[in-house]
Design an enzyme around this catalytic site. Sequence first.
Site, PDB file in Angstrom:
ATOM      1  N   GLU A   1       0.417 -32.413  14.204  1.00 27.09           N
ATOM      2  CA  GLU A   1       0.314 -32.999  12.874  1.00 27.09           C
ATOM      3  C   GLU A   1       1.532 -33.876  12.538  1.00 27.09           C
ATOM      4  OE1 GLU A   1      -1.922 -32.628  10.448  1.00 27.09           O
ATOM      5  OE2 GLU A   1      -0.853 -33.073   8.578  1.00 27.09           O
ATOM      6  N   ASP A   2       2.721 -33.386  12.840  1.00 29.97           N
ATOM      7  CA  ASP A   2       3.935 -34.017  12.319  1.00 29.97           C
ATOM      8  C   ASP A   2       4.809 -34.739  13.342  1.00 29.97           C
ATOM      9  OD1 ASP A   2       3.231 -33.106   9.855  1.00 29.97           O
ATOM     10  OD2 ASP A   2       4.529 -31.349   9.898  1.00 29.97           O
TER      11      ASP A   2
END
Length: 738
Positions: A89-90
Amino acid sequence: MQHFTQAEISYIEDRYQDFLKVLKGKFDEERLARIEKAFRFSNAAHDGIKRKSGEPFIIHPIAVAKIVAVDLGLGATSIVSALLHDVVEDTEYRLSDIENMFGERVARIVDGLTKLSGDYDSRHALTLKKMLMTLSDDVRVILIKIADRLHNMRTLDSMQPHKKIKIAAETLFLYVPLAHRLGLYAIKNELEDLSFKHKHPDEYNQILLMLHNQEEKRNYLVNEFIRPIVEKLKNEDFNCAVTHRLKTCYSIWRKMQKKSVTFNEVYDILAIRIVIKSVPEFSEKRQCFDVLSIVTDIYKPKPDRIRDWITTPKANGYESLHVTVMGPQGNWVEVQIRTDRMDDVAEHGFAAHYRYKDIRTFENELDPWIEQIRELLQSNDSDAFEFLDDFKLNLYSSEINVFTPKGDMISLPQGSTVIDLAYEIHTDLGNKCIGAKINLKLVPLSHVLQNGDQIEILTSENQVPKLEWLKFSNTAKARGKIKDAFKTEKAKHTEKGKQLVEDAFNRIKEPLSANNLKKLVAHYNMNNRDQLYSEVGVGFIDLGDIKEIIGKKSENKLVKYWNITFGGGNKAAEKEADHSKKIDQKKTFLLKETQDNTSFSLAKCCNPIPGDPVVGYLSNEEHVIIHKVDCPEVAKLLTNQGENIIRAEWTKFKRQSYLTRLNLEGFDRLGIVHEVTTVISKGLNINMRSVKFDTHDGIFKGDLFLYIHNAEDLKSLISRLKNIKGIENVSRVENLNE
Ligand code: MN
């Protein structure tokens, strides 16, 4: 990219070593090595990234992994996945990187978690649907997701205020029921309390303080109460831990709200818990009942308050024996009796089953539920939000058990009706159902089932599903099936509704303008035009009062529903209103009595009055619907259209009166009605619209509709009514329509 400083690096290392301590002795070398590898990789991937609080980001996955290991008791694969849960996700790494390094199983879990993440403002009805789909793949994804949310809630302080409220609302709306359904009681309680703390900080602190103030007295009472029990258990050679637990702040507050009582009137703040270290010679059930008999030898039990969740465990796996007894100080005290294994399951939910049963049994127990979800997801392609609504009904409610004529037991949510049962057994049975026979008595489709009923469903070949069944069907399954039966009809209804709306406008000779349509949509609390058309088409909305809604003078709903006595002030307001009416979402919306009264209306679902804590829902850019903060409708709106919820505050309200409904209950005696009406008519600024009194077998009931100025007047009226001899209960009823 800015790398971490030496101080930050050693801080991270310290936290990681703390985490490793909790794993000690539980995992072999191979597993510990996998965990180590996951941490090193995640740490490098998140290098230089910080959380809103200023802490290095990696502290978050470490904390989530710790919850997964300790609170959920999950294994190495889950811990590894928790450490990696935000990497895809990051950071720049991809799922294929995770798969290459940690294998397919971990990659699938991380993939599930990545798909579930997203901004808090996004449409969470869809998220729930996605979550449930994932749940039927691998329950660990949901468990880790709940751990992730728990840590985010624990560290919510650093978020901006409006975000806090949204996240807290979403937690109450989605995660609490899921945690409950999975039997994660400890986590459910903590999530509830944290949400409460952020939604109502003042009330939260107040309750915390009061709990603290009575601690000494409480401890004394607890010791007095448990001493004879502990002695007797010892004499009879039971190895037990006797402890006490407090209701959470949130559930104390809920009770205060629901029963309109003060803190001191909540009598079941305390529960005593007896956990038996069970011995293999006797069955666990027998040992629990032996302890029950010891307790009830000492204290008298309340006759109908023994709950046996050992013979029939709750659907989420909870097993325990509950009894309410009369304590030495004349208070009812709840005592919970269970074995150490039951206690572990009660605190940690399904995850604890891993520790007692092989995985196959674990999956067997979860299976019927997951199968139900799968079925729902397949049968129901109506919009996600509707689905969520129906599904949540079943998450929240407690259960009843009913029996078929052959004696098979079927579990249903409390409040289920004959039609729910019919669809639960078989779709065809639902479609053809005309009623039922319970204990030889005929009952209609809408009849609410009671725990223990034995029911024979009656059918007819001529029966077809009817839309009004939705009014009394309560299970997601029944509602889904009924809606399915009408799906093909839906387009027809929308078409018909559109025609009806046009006809109505022609009748009152008003143009069918976008603005007028907006007024209708807002008035009926619809999401959009199509929904309005279809509800009109089906006949749920009749347009009898369209003239008042659209009409110029009375386009404000207040005029219709509330008795308003305007002073001269509102002419000035009308002039003011000629300027731009667009509402600034970022500012707190101030509710003014003199304000152009088309800019807001009061929601019919919760009927707020001045002084109630409220929020606004922006139904279009010029109109706000005001709801009470606790209105269930708000929770829904926050998760579905959180971006349209704005802060709102009352300013001084003096002239207008608001219709409010109170219910009274008590013991009938001569003159009580007179006293009630005297108290009301003596009250400043209070007028009666209608009062209805009813006595039955010595019980007195009152249903009052009053015009009142604000929450403070209401509060003082309630306390004066409570002081009347014989009145036991006074409660505010939010729904004015029944
Ligand atoms: Mn996270």
